[in-house]
Design an enzyme around this catalytic site. Structure first.
Site, PDB file in Angstrom:
ATOM      1  N   THR A  29       0.804  -1.230   0.000  1.00  7.48           N
ATOM      2  CA  THR A  29       0.000   0.000   0.000  1.00  7.48           C
ATOM      3  C   THR A  29       0.836   1.279   0.000  1.00  7.48           C
ATOM      4  O   THR A  29       0.331   2.342   0.352  1.00  7.48           O
ATOM      5  CB  THR A  29      -0.960   0.014   1.209  1.00  7.48           C
ATOM      6  OG1 THR A  29      -0.188   0.088   2.423  1.00  7.48           O
ATOM      7  CG2 THR A  29      -1.841  -1.229   1.229  1.00  7.48           C
ATOM      8  N   TRP A  30       2.108   1.191  -0.381  1.00  8.57           N
ATOM      9  CA  TRP A  30       2.947   2.385  -0.434  1.00  8.57           C
ATOM     10  C   TRP A  30       2.310   3.435  -1.346  1.00  8.57           C
ATOM     11  O   TRP A  30       2.117   4.590  -0.962  1.00  8.57           O
ATOM     12  CB  TRP A  30       4.345   2.012  -0.923  1.00  8.57           C
ATOM     13  CG  TRP A  30       5.296   3.170  -1.094  1.00  8.57           C
ATOM     14  CD1 TRP A  30       5.141   4.449  -0.664  1.00  8.57           C
ATOM     15  CD2 TRP A  30       6.567   3.119  -1.754  1.00  8.57           C
ATOM     16  NE1 TRP A  30       6.242   5.217  -1.003  1.00  8.57           N
ATOM     17  CE2 TRP A  30       7.127   4.425  -1.676  1.00  8.57           C
ATOM     18  CE3 TRP A  30       7.293   2.113  -2.384  1.00  8.57           C
ATOM     19  CZ2 TRP A  30       8.375   4.737  -2.232  1.00  8.57           C
ATOM     20  CZ3 TRP A  30       8.532   2.428  -2.929  1.00  8.57           C
ATOM     21  CH2 TRP A  30       9.072   3.719  -2.847  1.00  8.57           C
ATOM     22  N   ASP A  61       0.153  -4.992   3.506  1.00  4.02           N
ATOM     23  CA  ASP A  61       1.390  -4.396   4.002  1.00  4.02           C
ATOM     24  C   ASP A  61       1.332  -2.878   3.904  1.00  4.02           C
ATOM     25  O   ASP A  61       1.039  -2.321   2.854  1.00  4.02           O
ATOM     26  CB  ASP A  61       2.570  -4.921   3.171  1.00  4.02           C
ATOM     27  CG  ASP A  61       3.885  -4.311   3.619  1.00  4.02           C
ATOM     28  OD1 ASP A  61       4.446  -4.783   4.617  1.00  4.02           O
ATOM     29  OD2 ASP A  61       4.351  -3.351   2.965  1.00  4.02           O
ATOM     30  N   TYR A  66       4.398   5.849   4.665  1.00  2.23           N
ATOM     31  CA  TYR A  66       3.676   5.957   3.395  1.00  2.23           C
ATOM     32  C   TYR A  66       2.629   7.064   3.504  1.00  2.23           C
ATOM     33  O   TYR A  66       1.480   6.836   3.875  1.00  2.23           O
ATOM     34  CB  TYR A  66       3.002   4.629   3.043  1.00  2.23           C
ATOM     35  CG  TYR A  66       3.920   3.446   2.896  1.00  2.23           C
ATOM     36  CD1 TYR A  66       5.299   3.598   2.730  1.00  2.23           C
ATOM     37  CD2 TYR A  66       3.413   2.147   2.927  1.00  2.23           C
ATOM     38  CE1 TYR A  66       6.133   2.501   2.598  1.00  2.23           C
ATOM     39  CE2 TYR A  66       4.242   1.045   2.783  1.00  2.23           C
ATOM     40  CZ  TYR A  66       5.600   1.220   2.629  1.00  2.23           C
ATOM     41  OH  TYR A  66       6.418   0.129   2.497  1.00  2.23           O
ATOM     42  N   SER A 223       7.730  -6.535  -6.451  1.00  2.00           N
ATOM     43  CA  SER A 223       7.755  -7.737  -7.297  1.00  2.00           C
ATOM     44  C   SER A 223       7.708  -7.395  -8.782  1.00  2.00           C
ATOM     45  O   SER A 223       8.206  -8.165  -9.615  1.00  2.00           O
ATOM     46  CB  SER A 223       6.574  -8.647  -6.953  1.00  2.00           C
ATOM     47  OG  SER A 223       6.649  -9.092  -5.618  1.00  2.00           O
ATOM     48  N   GLY A 297       1.986  -3.896  -5.316  1.00  2.00           N
ATOM     49  CA  GLY A 297       1.229  -2.675  -5.106  1.00  2.00           C
ATOM     50  C   GLY A 297       0.047  -2.587  -6.057  1.00  2.00           C
ATOM     51  O   GLY A 297       0.078  -3.117  -7.165  1.00  2.00           O
ATOM     52  N   ARG A 299      -3.462   0.289  -6.885  1.00  2.00           N
ATOM     53  CA  ARG A 299      -4.213   1.485  -6.507  1.00  2.00           C
ATOM     54  C   ARG A 299      -5.644   1.457  -7.031  1.00  2.00           C
ATOM     55  O   ARG A 299      -6.409   2.367  -6.761  1.00  2.00           O
ATOM     56  CB  ARG A 299      -3.497   2.742  -7.016  1.00  2.00           C
ATOM     57  CG  ARG A 299      -2.221   3.036  -6.259  1.00  2.00           C
ATOM     58  CD  ARG A 299      -1.753   4.455  -6.459  1.00  2.00           C
ATOM     59  NE  ARG A 299      -1.077   4.620  -7.737  1.00  2.00           N
ATOM     60  CZ  ARG A 299      -0.492   5.758  -8.121  1.00  2.00           C
ATOM     61  NH1 ARG A 299      -0.524   6.816  -7.335  1.00  2.00           N
ATOM     62  NH2 ARG A 299       0.113   5.843  -9.277  1.00  2.00           N
TER      63      ARG A 299
END
Length: 335
Positions: A29-30, A61, A66, A223, A297, A299
């Site tokens: 979730t950065w 995570d 963040y 990844s 990740g 969004r």
């Protein structure tokens, strides 16, 4: 997506000796915090979290850094009523409430320090619990290491939080082998979160042997290498605002051309498995055997669902070898 993947189950794993089971795909979730990713959309991010849970992803995570708490607050709100479905991993050690430790960077006008002192860890844990709207954290990770604080002090604080029931498992991130060995001298480490992808494989030689000997699960972050491995990138695409990819040399026009050749070579394999290039790369990450969890990740709902579905894709040895060979032929200049 082919029927085989749609009907298969998400792979699962266990975080070290903690006994905590989670999905082999984790939601990172950065980018949801906005910082260094060109802004954020809370509504879309919430949908992405819900879509991940719906698709079988249990590990979520996040970290205080963040968006200076923005990502944790978003995760906490999104998991309201669904906390029992999630394994929450968050972090400590990047702080802006104190100027102790070593200055690391500035975020939104706030100087952020690497600090893992005992009092600071306890303060951070309480703040994270509030933002996450929970009374326990499943996996608590030291985000970056602090050369000004003895590892013994840091580990003692983490072990005390565990005794108090505020955290269930202990992790480390961005750590070298000697520092991880020092942590292990003072208590059990359940997971190490490190950068790992097809083009970032250094930990295979440095940390992997030590983790294997000590039952430390490896969570591989980035990844898809910040999206570089998700599929061909239009050479004309512009990354704007504070998006870190705007100045990252890996995203140069020359590298995008190399990537196009790489993906062209793998197109038959992608068609064979009926998946996207991103799913193929995520499946390779798990099939390589180096990581227990591939952190991806997302969004948007579509991105989250696509990433999660890769957790059911099994790549045979010959497919893994074809990907390795294509990377050797086209991507060495990116490393």
């Amino acid at each position: 997506m082919n029927a085989v993947m749609m009907n298969a189950a998400m792979k699962t794993t266990t975080l070290g000796a903690s006994g905590i089971q989670c999905s082999a795909i984790g939601l990172g979730t950065w980018a949801m915090g906005g910082w260094m990713w060109g802004g954020q959309d809370s509504a879309a991010a919430t949908e992405a979290i819900h879509a991940s849970l719906d698709a079988g992803v249990t590990l979520v995570d996040t970290a205080p850094a963040y968006g200076l708490g923005a990502s944790e607050r978003l995760v906490g709100a999104a998991l309201k009523g669904r906390r029992h479905e999630a394994v929450i991993a968050t972090k400590c050690g990047l702080v802006w409430h104190t100027q102790q430790g070593t200055h690391f960077f500035d975020e939104d006008g706030h100087p952020v320090y690497r600090h893992l002192g005992r009092a600071s860890i306890f303060h951070e844990a309480e703040e994270s619990l509030k933002r996450l709207q929970t009374d326990y954290i499943d996996l608590y990770i030291t985000h970056w290491q602090d050369s000004t604080t003895p590892v013994e002090e840091t580990m003692d604080a983490l072990l005390d939080l565990k005794k108090q029931g505020k955290i269930r498992a202990i992790g480390v991130s961005n750590v070298d082998a000697p520092t991880l060995a020092e942590y292990l001298r003072h208590g059990p480490v359940d997971a190490a979160q490190e950068r790992y992808s097809l083009i970032d494989r250094e930990i295979e030689q440095t940390l992997l042997p030590l983790c294997g000997r000590n039952n430390v699960a490896i969570l591989g972050y980035s990844s898809l290498a910040l999206g570089l491995l998700a599929g061909p990138i239009d050479p004309a695409r512009q990354f704007t605002g504070d998006d870190q990819r705007a100045t990252n040399p890996r995203f140069s026009a020359a590298n995008r051309t190399r990537l196009q050749a790489f993906f062209d070579e793998l197109e038959p394999l992608r068609r064979q498995f009926g998946c996207s290039f991103g799913q193929l790369m995520i499946a390779w990450t798990l099939a390589s055997g180096s990581v227990s969890v591939a952190l991806c990740g997302a969004r948007t709902r579509a991105q989250a669902t696509e990433n999660a579905t890769a957790g059911a894709l099994d790549l045979p040895e010959e497919a893994v070898q074809r990907i390795d060979d294509a990377a050797s032929a086209h991507l060495k200049a990116l490393a």
